[in-house]
Design a protein around this motif. Structure first.
Motif, PDB file in Angstrom:
ATOM      1  N   THR A  21       0.931  -1.337  -0.089  1.00  0.00           N
ATOM      2  CA  THR A  21       0.006   0.189  -0.034  1.00  0.00           C
ATOM      3  C   THR A  21       1.004   1.301  -0.282  1.00  0.00           C
ATOM      4  O   THR A  21       2.209   1.287   0.435  1.00  0.00           O
ATOM      5  N   ARG A  22       0.371   2.277  -0.500  1.00  0.00           N
ATOM      6  CA  ARG A  22       1.103   3.701  -0.560  1.00  0.00           C
ATOM      7  C   ARG A  22       1.553   4.000   0.804  1.00  0.00           C
ATOM      8  O   ARG A  22       0.945   4.213   1.761  1.00  0.00           O
ATOM      9  N   GLY A  25      -0.198   6.950   1.759  1.00  0.00           N
ATOM     10  CA  GLY A  25      -1.734   6.787   1.712  1.00  0.00           C
ATOM     11  C   GLY A  25      -2.533   7.209   3.017  1.00  0.00           C
ATOM     12  O   GLY A  25      -3.407   8.118   2.930  1.00  0.00           O
ATOM     13  N   PRO A  26      -1.983   6.936   4.158  1.00  0.00           N
ATOM     14  CA  PRO A  26      -2.491   7.569   5.364  1.00  0.00           C
ATOM     15  C   PRO A  26      -2.910   8.984   5.512  1.00  0.00           C
ATOM     16  O   PRO A  26      -3.699   9.408   5.907  1.00  0.00           O
ATOM     17  N   LYS A  28      -3.182  10.971   2.841  1.00  0.00           N
ATOM     18  CA  LYS A  28      -4.143  11.261   1.721  1.00  0.00           C
ATOM     19  C   LYS A  28      -5.660  10.975   2.337  1.00  0.00           C
ATOM     20  O   LYS A  28      -6.495  11.805   2.225  1.00  0.00           O
ATOM     21  N   VAL A  29      -5.935   9.750   2.945  1.00  0.00           N
ATOM     22  CA  VAL A  29      -7.203   9.433   3.455  1.00  0.00           C
ATOM     23  C   VAL A  29      -7.708  10.238   4.593  1.00  0.00           C
ATOM     24  O   VAL A  29      -8.625  10.268   4.897  1.00  0.00           O
ATOM     25  N   THR A  30      -6.658  10.731   5.260  1.00  0.00           N
ATOM     26  CA  THR A  30      -6.962  11.463   6.635  1.00  0.00           C
ATOM     27  C   THR A  30      -7.187  13.119   6.332  1.00  0.00           C
ATOM     28  O   THR A  30      -7.530  13.752   7.194  1.00  0.00           O
ATOM     29  N   GLY A  31      -6.852  13.299   4.898  1.00  0.00           N
ATOM     30  CA  GLY A  31      -6.768  14.816   4.828  1.00  0.00           C
ATOM     31  C   GLY A  31      -5.616  15.681   5.422  1.00  0.00           C
ATOM     32  O   GLY A  31      -5.647  16.901   5.294  1.00  0.00           O
ATOM     33  N   TYR A  35      -0.695  19.915   0.634  1.00  0.00           N
ATOM     34  CA  TYR A  35      -0.439  20.409  -0.812  1.00  0.00           C
ATOM     35  C   TYR A  35       0.234  21.799  -0.784  1.00  0.00           C
ATOM     36  O   TYR A  35       0.420  22.339   0.335  1.00  0.00           O
ATOM     37  N   LEU A 240       0.834  17.437  -4.970  1.00  0.00           N
ATOM     38  CA  LEU A 240      -0.148  18.170  -5.847  1.00  0.00           C
ATOM     39  C   LEU A 240      -1.589  17.320  -5.919  1.00  0.00           C
ATOM     40  O   LEU A 240      -1.217  16.183  -6.003  1.00  0.00           O
ATOM     41  N   GLY A 241      -2.251  18.273  -6.158  1.00  0.00           N
ATOM     42  CA  GLY A 241      -3.772  17.543  -6.424  1.00  0.00           C
ATOM     43  C   GLY A 241      -3.959  17.293  -7.637  1.00  0.00           C
ATOM     44  O   GLY A 241      -4.812  17.600  -8.289  1.00  0.00           O
ATOM     45  N   GLY A 472       0.987  11.535  -7.518  1.00  0.00           N
ATOM     46  CA  GLY A 472       0.124  10.750  -7.272  1.00  0.00           C
ATOM     47  C   GLY A 472       0.110   9.338  -7.822  1.00  0.00           C
ATOM     48  O   GLY A 472      -0.752   8.384  -7.560  1.00  0.00           O
TER      49      GLY A 472
END
Lengths: 718, 157, 335
Positions: A21-22, A25-26, A28-31, A35, A240-241, A472
């Motif tokens: 897994t990335r 990742g943690p 990104k999934v938690t906000g 950026y 970056l988004g 990403g």
């Protein structure tokens, strides 16, 4: 510091393929992911760019009196008073970077930067921007690719043009010739993350947090623009988004933030609005293409002609090779490929997800389908029959790896190609016509030098430093994997720091070239640091810790350079792929829905099965949009507003939504590439290419209607 | 005067703030409360990146005036889990690789959490339709559907 | 966005009293105007685009207008009921045309925000209207012309329009409502009135600068929706599979008795400057034996006088096919 070219193959490490897994990742999934704009100093002022309301002419006056009187406004900056900055060159030296804003009175496209309002808050700046009074001397813009007044450039900046053999002879040898024109619409990258830049000056030192896919180049260009030493410029962008190519160039908004911060003497933040994302950070240019194919009755291609006309902005460079796939795609002796650029008063085009290749592949692979129909040969067999086992575009050198034939065969198997009724408009389910289509992809190879620093710490853990971006696609994760693998460490023992121009320089996160460059640089830097530590193999944490001894850390840098094909005796391969689509077309309403989409990809060593698969899935989704939905529309007629984009809104520029996308089937075939020790080939863009042609060919199979235009919308099928 | 005082509860914490009436709920979260997990993707109500829950319903914070949140309970991505203690939907997104760049992810996660509270769906196609208000430019859609369904399967087990 | 004052009202009387001009009926609103805001999904988008710049917003989203009741055969829906709440209400479970017009619109998030009152009053998506820098727009600047006529007009209207304005009314719900003979209850400073939804909007070929007939201070308080004794359905045709306005749509209410169309009502979306009740088609259909040929004839009659420009020239044909398809599916006629 070690500099070397990639070593020959044979040392690939298949366990890398495991799908961890990335590592980010943690966040990104938690906000919690930072950026560029999230890193801006909280006391920064807010800058809002103001675009021109005409497409060509001169600004006669920017009257800022009302705007300056509005609450919260600190400054209005325009060409009347902006500091002068030099227009830099891109790292690829023959290409000019986009013009910094506010340097002259000329308007070159609708939305060109006229001024920036700097205020305490975004609400205040946005409102004050409406109070600017800008007067123009208006010129007649040229915004239509077919406008005879447009300047046509044929100096081939992309190195796209090529002639092999004798096209006329090849055509004379053909039993069948098909020829048609193809049109692809303008697309806009539209990453979900709005691009942002914040600049802070400390004397002559510039610190920026800016959305970019290439921090090294952005910092180079800023240093050149301001005439300051490179080490005095730092560009940070850890995340970056989304970019899809739009973050590759140092766009004017980045300069605007630096200019504004210089003027007001405080940090200034700029966040582009969604409409500005259509004009300020590039777009995929429309194309008009002509393809002529000659073949013998048995399907052997005797001649290929592929020409393209694409727009480029006035006073800008954006080489886009629309014919690269055609040149290397198939074994054909006689070929002519030619790309002409036409100068228009449009916002500067840039790279978007397989620039050039995406458009060119649609034309070539649709034309091949037309040829297959004409010859009454199975389209898969036609492609296999003409498979180029050596690179016809590079002295017929053997490929460093190529498994296109496997891609085609496996894809046909997965979609049930042989079970279909090949006759057009022969398969139906109620109101729905069903069709199958195929397209092949030969993506170009791209590699640039990349430098990485590997640090081994006293406790045996390691860090990897590089200026490169993870857009990403999983760069943090695969760099962690490669370093951990070669150092004998667990993933948690490797810290990867990216996205900062003060780190060792990297190539762009673009051109499907970063994974190859950075993974090989990591491999070389690990070798270098192990040499320094008198270690070999993958020593593991304890051995590393012992070798570092009493020192805080031991570091080594290495640069991976692209190899010389002639010296290697082989032609460097990009990724190959085959795309198979099954579509349903409503017989009365013309609605096309993709029911199945199979992608079989040869991208060499898969570094991370999970993230690589996500890249191919994502490319396929982009391909569905390219095929059926996406179209940036420029007004060509409406009086003074001519040249204005009419759908600069996410409700009007249609990208695929979840409901447009079926489960997407992805398989990887082939093996490690022979060119580099890690065996990797980029997988970033091969995923999108070919999808539009496969869908278009499936629409033909379903309906008997050949659409030679993208996007394929219901009105074209009534 | 074009300012407005309001009381709003965000992730369980009560706030009393005075804002420019033009301020959106999204900018209130990002600028005033430094909750930058919620992203601004379009500011046009057309991408779903700014999805948050207001009184338990998924809404677009870019098209909500901060003033309209008076007395409401707002939940953002920061309010449902942390890196050490992920919400099951966050864990499923990680496990299913249901994102790439991450810009849409907070909105997707919040939309999915709300969807899993709703009971008027059952199929994979339902999930596709009911997650279509969240655009993903990286194209993670099939994996997002996987993530939602894996959580539903766990709930049902 | 222009600065504005925000107030919230708690009762309908106060709401009506707060709005003293006809701003809500006009296509544009200026700094001297006080207007309502409910879900805000249209209002804020237009304010952010700079097309609307009202000086005062009166928040009516919390008025006690959030109930759905079945009164005999009529659904009475409070204007502040959200699209999502109406769509999942048991009273509309079998009223396909209404339910689907809601569920095929926008996105789950927007449906959770947008009220049904606001939905029927939503404004056109015309990008020329929505960009204040465009100087030719008879909606924003009466007499200035129409940029869309010469411009990009794929999503524009072909019915109820002329060369002065081709803006489309994009509501799906309103198409279902006009087809169901729904009424709208208004409350104004002088009391209340109830009018058919079909009389609520103003056609672009009548007056592009006026979007609806609301008088100063008039507020939509309820929708009255008769539940027909008929089969119904709503078909929406769009490029994207979801989250997009209609290219064309068709609402059909029909009861077939012994093969005869005993009751029929038809509406079209995506093609009209107002939610389009297809009365010409109905005239062809009413009392006739249902057949595909009849449906073709009815659809052709409705679109016969369509006004097209190069961008919309496909729309009459697509609308015809959409209508025929939906008539077929609702009546289950096979030949």
């Amino acid at each position: 510091m070690t500099t070397t070219t990639n070593a020959p193959a044979g040392t690939a490490t298949p366990v890398l393929g495991a799908g961890v897994t990335r590592v980010d990742g943690p966040l990104k999934v938690t906000g919690a992911v930072p950026y560029a704009d999230d890193l801006a100093p909280r006391d920064a002022l807010v800058g809002v760019l103001v675009g021109s309301t005409i497409a060509a002419g001169q600004i006669s006056l920017v009257d800022a009196s009302d705007a300056l009187a509005a609450p919260g406004v600190v400054a209005v900056i325009s060409h009347h008073d902006a500091p002068s900055v030099v227009r830099p060159n891109e790292a690829s030296a023959d290409e000019r970077a986009p013009r910094p804003p506010f340097q002259d009175a000329t308007v070159r496209f609708h939305g060109d930067h006229v001024a920036m309002v700097v205020a305490q808050t975004r609400e205040e700046a946005v409102h004050a921007a409406t109070l600017l009074h800008v007067s123009y001397d208006v010129s007649e813009p040229v915004v239509d690719l077919n406008d005879p007044r447009a300047t046509r450039e044929d100096d081939d900046p992309a190195g796209a043009d090529s002639t092999r053999g004798d096209l006329e002879r090849g055509l004379a040898e053909a039993d069948v010739v098909v020829a048609a024109d193809y049109v692809t619409g303008d697309n806009t990258n539209n990453p979900i993350g709005l691009f942002a830049a914040c600049a802070e000056w400390d004397g002559e030192s510039l610190h920026m947090w800016a959305t970019t896919q290439w921090p090294s180049n952005t910092a180079d260009c800023l240093a050149e623009a301001w005439g300051v030493p490179r080490e005095d410029v730092r560009v940070e962008c850890p995340y970056l988004g989304g970019g899809f190519g739009s973050g590759l160039r140092p766009w004017p908004y980045i300069h605007a933030a630096a200019i504004a911060a210089k003027v007001v003497g405080r940090p200034v933040r700029v966040v582009l609005s969604r409409p500005q994302m259509f004009t300020d950070v590039g777009h995929r240019p429309e194309t008009v293409q002509h393809v002529r194919l000659g073949a013998r009755r048995d399907g052997t291609l005797t001649a290929v002609e592929h020409t393209a006309t694409i727009p480029v902005a006035v006073d800008d460079d954006n080489p886009e090779n629309v014919v690269s796939g055609t040149r290397q795609g198939y074994a054909v002796e006689h070929l002519r490929a030619d790309v002409d650029q036409v100068r228009l008063h449009i916002s500067p085009p840039g790279s978007m997800r397989a620039p050039g290749e995406a458009q060119g592949n649609f034309a070539l692979e649709t034309a091949l389908d037309e040829l297959a129909v004409e010859l009454d040969i199975d389209p898969v067999r036609l492609r296999l029959h003409n498979d180029a086992t050596t690179n016809p575009d590079q002295d017929d050198l053997p490929w460093s790896s190529k498994a296109l034939d496997q891609c085609l065969r496996r894809g046909a198997e997965l979609i049930g190609w042989d079970d279909r009724d090949p006759a057009p408009r022969s398969m139906r389910d109620g109101d729905q016509l069903i069709g199958y289509g195929v397209a092949a992809v030969s993506f170009f190879y791209f590699q640039q030098p990349c430098t990485v620093r590997v640090v081994v710490r006293r406790d045996g853990t390691a860090a990897v430093h590089c200026a490169a971006m993870d857009i990403g696609t999983g760069t943090y994760t695969v760099v962690t994997q490669v370093a951990a693998e070669r150092l004998g460490l667990g993933l948690g023992d490797v810290e990867v720091v990216l996205g900062d121009s003060s780190l060792p320089p990297s190539p762009p996160a673009g051109g499907s070239g970063l994974a190859t460059a950075i993974s090989n640089a990591v491999a070389l830097a690990v070798t270098a640091v192990l040499d320094d530590l008198d270690l070999s193999g993958a020593p593991g944490r304890d051995a590393l810790s012992r070798a570092v001894g009493a020192r805080d850390e031991v570091a080594a840098e290495a640069t991976a350079e692209p190899p010389d094909p002639a010296e290697m005796g082989m032609s460097p391969s990009g990724a190959f792929g085959a795309k198979f689509a099954r579509v349903r077309v409503d017989a009365d309403l013309g609605l096309v829905r993709v029911e199945r989409l199979v992608s079989v990809i040869d991208c060499g060593q898969v570094l991370n099965e999970r993230t690589a698969r996500s890249q191919v899935i994502g490319g396929a989704v982009g391909g569905i949009g390219h095929a059926l939905l996406e179209h940036t529309v420029t007004d060509l007629h409406a009086g003074p507003q001519t040249g204005r984009i009419t759908n600069a809104h996410m409700a009007d520029y249609l990208i695929a939504v979840n409901a447009d996308v079926p489960d997407l089937e992805v398989e990887f075939v082939g093996g490690p590439d022979r060119l580099n020790p890690v065996g990797v080939k980029g997988v970033g863009e091969v995923g999108l290419c070919g999808v539009a042609a496969a869908i278009g060919n499936a629409v033909f199979h379903a309906t008997g209607r050949r659409v030679r235009r993208l996007p394929i919308t219901p009105d074209l099928l009534l | 005067m074009s300012r407005h005082s309001l009381h709003v509860t965000v992730n369980g914490e009560a706030h009393a703030v005075e804002v420019d009436t033009r301020r959106s709920l999204l900018d209130l979260l990002r600028e005033d409360l430094a909750l930058t997990g919620t992203q601004k993707g379009c500011d046009q109500g057309a991408c779903g990146a700014c999805t948050v829950h207001v009184d338990g319903r998924r809404v677009l914070s870019c098209l909500t005036l901060a003033a309209q949140a008076e007395g409401r309970e707002v939940t953002t991505v920061e309010g449902i889990g942390t890196a050490d203690e992920l919400h099951p939907v966050q864990q499923a997104f990680l496990d299913c690789d249901a994102f790439q760049c991450g810009a849409c992810t907070a909105g997707q996660v919040m939309s999915a959490v709300a969807l899993l509270e709703e009971d008027d769906w059952s199929t994979r196609d339902d999930v596709r339709e009911l997650m279509s208000g969240n655009l993903c430019r990286c194209g993670a859609y099939p994996r997002i559907v996987d993530a939602v369904l894996s959580v539903r399967a766990t709930q049902e087990a | 966005m222009h600065p504005f004052t925000y107030t919230r009202v708690d009762d309908v009387e106060a709401a009506s009293a707060a709005v003293t001009t006809d701003a809500v009926s006009r296509a544009v609103q200026g700094p001297d105007d006080t207007v309502f805001i409910a879900g805000g999904t249209t209002q804020l988008d237009l304010m952010r685009d700079g097309v609307w710049s009202p000086g005062t917003l009166v928040d009516v989203s919390r008025l006690p207008l959030a109930d759905v009741e079945l009164d005999e055969d009529t659904l009475v829906v409070g204007a502040a009921v959200t699209m999502a709440d109406l769509a999942r209400h048991e009273a509309v479970a079998d009223l396909d045309v209404l339910r689907d017009s809601l569920l095929l619109a926008a996105s789950p998030q927007l449906r959770s925000m947008a009220t049904v009152g606001g939905n029927v009053l939503q404004r056109t998506r015309c990008r020329y209207f929505r960009d204040p820098e465009v100087t030719q727009c008879n909606k924003r600047r009466p007499g200035s012309g129409c940029a869309a006529i010469e411009g990009t007009a794929r999503t524009h209207a072909v019915l109820g329009v002329d060369a002065g304005c081709i803006a489309v009314h994009a509501s799906d719900l309103a198409v279902a409502l006009v087809t169901l003979d729904a009424r709208v209850r208004l409350h104004g400073p002088d009391g209340g009135r109830t009018i058919p939804v079909a009389d609520l909007h103003v056609r672009a070929d009548v007056d592009p600068a006026r979007d609806n007939v609301l008088a100063a201070g008039e507020l939509v308080t309820h929708l009255e929706i008769p539940v027909p004794d008929a089969r119904t359905g709503y078909l929406k045709v769009r490029d994207r599979a979801s989250y997009e306005f209609a290219l064309t749509s068709a609402a059909v209410v029909a009861r077939v008795e012994d093969g005869i169309l005993a009751h029929v009502a038809v509406g079209l979306g995506g093609v009209g400057s107002v939610p389009w009740r297809a009365t010409r088609a109905e005239e062809v259909l009413r009392g006739q034996r249902a057949s595909l040929a009849l449906f073709e004839q009815a659809a052709a009659a409705e679109l016969a006088d369509a006004f097209t420009v190069p961008g919309t020239d496909f729309k009459p044909e697509l609308a015809r096919r959409t209508l025929v398809r939906q008539l077929r599916d609702v009546t289950e006629v096979t030949a």
